[in-house]
Design a protein around this motif. Structure first.
Motif: not given
Length: 626
Positions: A152-153, A159-160, A211-212, A216-217
């Protein structure tokens, strides 16, 4: 005096004339210096001074010629490196399914050879520039982990760092805000343009998973920015020369992001290969997402032969995720996540990110496989997955339960009913069978007609049912497209004017499928009454589309109808594309128009042996119209 002597440089006169003309340092190697060899340009190293080295117009002309050669070779080098980078990551992915003992032969074989391949990939990468190597700085791509483990992220996505407040702008990485804006352009404009029918209900999770996945990718993130850069540059320039400078800057952004996306895909492939049989569906799904995103980028921007490598790798990865068709539901349920949706939602929880992503990319890879089979002259490779994953007969109880991990309904993803996708794949398989029998000298025309009649009857019955629905929905005094927004699933929001209605979309595709079937059975005969009637109906429907941008979802029917249309309709088809404006070059409509123009130019040379597959290959490479 000492300092003067030490600073003095002895200039050599043995350098090649090419480097002298370009004002570059030459290592004086023969027969080709390293500078010219690296750029793959002509190395002029003759002893006598060339005639064009006159310090005047001839020298200037030669400088321009060499500059053009450098630019041309740079483009070719970029294409080769692009293929090498992708091939190095997908070399060990095969179409072999995992063994019965549970081991994955394609992932475990040659582990020693793959060791360190990620570093090799980074070492091979070179900038497109003809003078300087690529900068080691990668904007927004320097996290400690690329999240290739499939977990899980983290609490704070990689990239936050981009999401900075105004008072923190000075500390933000260069170009960070630009990337965020391009990602929003992708979400707001590019994704809906590419997939206008994909509007999953909120209770099924909506499109939040997109967006998720971007978070994460990293490979998908960079490729999405590339697509957004290309789309933005097209809309910005709108074909006007005064915006050429801005367009070039957007193209540079596109290339940079694509290269970073390829790097991340290589890293993900290296991690997957290193894990071997320990890699599960979650890890492989990350790679599948990246590969299909690359395929979408390739088809949307250039539609050259690169899409074949993407498709081969994507199918191979899909077969490793779901080794057998009957495992579809089991694998989909196994991708459930406890992080989202929250367990307290109970049995009505929406799909998790991985589940929604697998559904979306499975629907698209089945669709792309069918459309590619037309160009490749072969049966769809995932044809055995169609019955359990996209059954031809829709089950109302499964359709009403939007959270069900059961079959997919293709109209929710591509705007086509399941059986329409299947019938097109069946016609492509019939075409491949016909050509195999013909090569073997054992083709039975009677059997060909009998096989084709089954499909012809199915198409006619489907068209009749849809026309009945038309008459029930549309008042006599209203245009046929008055049903816009009415033909949607009750659990979905209404289809807006961003796309043609589902019913019209399926009618046009079925007419194209019928035309395709007639060509397979009878050969290329535009004057045949059945073909002429079907093409005429498609021309009318396409011309009366209320929104010109809706043509982007109808590239294949548009191309089929255009190639078989009479000469007097050529201007009609050109006008359809012109009405789309600059956005017509984004996607496959431009390639479809190029195919039609090439076919029209050869009308007098085309005989009955011509077919649809040859149309898809007439540009010198196979075109994928999706």
């Amino acid at each position: 005096m000492f300092r003067h002597l030490m600073s003095a440089k002895v200039r050599s006169n043995a350098g090649c004339w090419t480097c002298r003309l370009r004002r570059k340092k030459c290592d004086e190697k023969r027969p080709i210096c390293d500078g010219c060899g690296a750029l793959e340009i002509t190395c002029h190293n003759e002893e006598a001074k060339p005639d064009w080295m006159d310090g005047g117009p001839r020298q200037k002309a030669m400088a321009e010629k060499i500059k053009a050669q450098v630019k041309k070779q740079a483009s070719q080098r970029r294409d080769r490196k692009y293929m090498d980078m992708l091939e190095s990551g997908t070399r060990n992915v095969t179409l072999d399914t995992p063994g019965e003992d549970g081991t994955d032969e394609g992932a475990t074989g040659g582990a020693n050879e793959r060791k360190g391949s990620g570093q090799d990939f980074a070492d091979v990468f070179i900038s497109n520039s003809d003078t300087e190597p690529a900068s080691s700085h990668e904007t927004g791509s320097t996290p400690a982990s690329s999240n290739t483990s499939g977990a899980s992220p983290p609490e704070l996505p990689w990239h936050s760092q981009f999401l900075t407040r105004p008072d923190e702008t000075a500390c933000a990485p260069p170009g960070a805000n630009t990337e965020v804006h391009f990602v929003m352009i992708y979400l707001d404009y590019v994704f809906p343009h590419l997939f206008p029918f994909y509007r999953p209900p909120m209770l099924a999770g909506g499109r939040g998973w997109v967006l998720d996945v971007l978070q994460s990718n990293k490979s998908v993130w960079h490729t999405a920015i590339s697509l957004a850069s290309y789309f933005f540059s097209i809309v910005l320039s709108n074909g006007q020369l005064e915006h050429e400078g801005c367009t070039l800057r957007m193209v540079q952004q596109l290339q940079l992001q694509l290269e970073m996306g390829l790097r991340e895909l290589q890293r993900e492939m290296s991690g997957l290969n290193a894990a071997g049989c320990l890699a599960g569906p979650r890890e492989r799904l990350l790679v599948l997402q990246a590969i299909l995103q690359m395929l979408i980028f390739e088809v949307s921007t250039s539609n050259k032969d690169h899409w074949r490598m993407h498709l081969d790798a994507a199918i191979a990865m899909f077969l490793q995720i779901i080794p057998a068709p009957e495992m579809w539901t089991e694998v989909l349920q196994g991708l459930y996540s406890l992080s989202w949706p929250p367990p307290e939602m109970g049995i009505s929880r929406p799909f998790s990110t991985n589940q929604a992503a697998l559904r979306f990319f499975t629907a698209n890879i089945i669709y792309v496989d069918v459309m590619a089979s037309i160009t490749l002259e072969q049966a769809p490779r995932l044809q055995k997955y169609q019955a359990p994953v996209i059954p031809g007969c829709k089950l109302a109880r499964e359709r009403s339960n939007v959270q069900s991990a059961g079959p997919l309904f293709m109209e929710e993803f591509t705007g086509l009913q399941n059986w329409v996708v299947q019938i097109i794949g069946d016609i492509a398989a019939l075409d491949a069978w016909k050509k195999d029998q013909k090569r073997a000298g054992s083709l039975s025309t009677t059997e060909l007609v009998q096989r084709g009649k089954v499909m012809d009857d199915a198409i006619k019955a489907g068209l009749e049912a849809m026309e009945t629905e038309f008459r029930a929905r549309v008042p006599v005094n209203n245009p046929i497209y008055a049903i816009l927004g009415n033909n949607v699933h009750p659990s979905q929001p209404g289809i807006t004017d961003q796309s043609p209605p589902l019913l019209i979309n399926n009618v046009i595709w079925l007419q194209a499928a019928m035309t395709y079937l007639y060509v397979v059975i009878s050969g290329w005969q535009p004057s045949c009454p059945e073909i002429r009637t079907s093409v005429s109906r498609m021309t009318t429907l396409l011309t009366e589309l209320p929104q010109d941008t809706g043509l982007s979802t109808l590239a294949w029917p548009f191309c089929i109808a255009g190639c078989l249309s009479p000469p007097e309709d050529e201007c009609t088809y050109r006008a359809m594309v012109q009405r789309m404006g600059s956005v017509s070059v984004f996607g496959t409509v431009k390639a479809a128009m190029e195919i039609m123009e090439a076919v029209w130019a050869q009308r007098n040379q085309i005989d009955e042996s011509w077919d649809v597959a040859k149309c898809m290959q007439i540009l010198g490479h196979g075109v994928l119209l999706i």
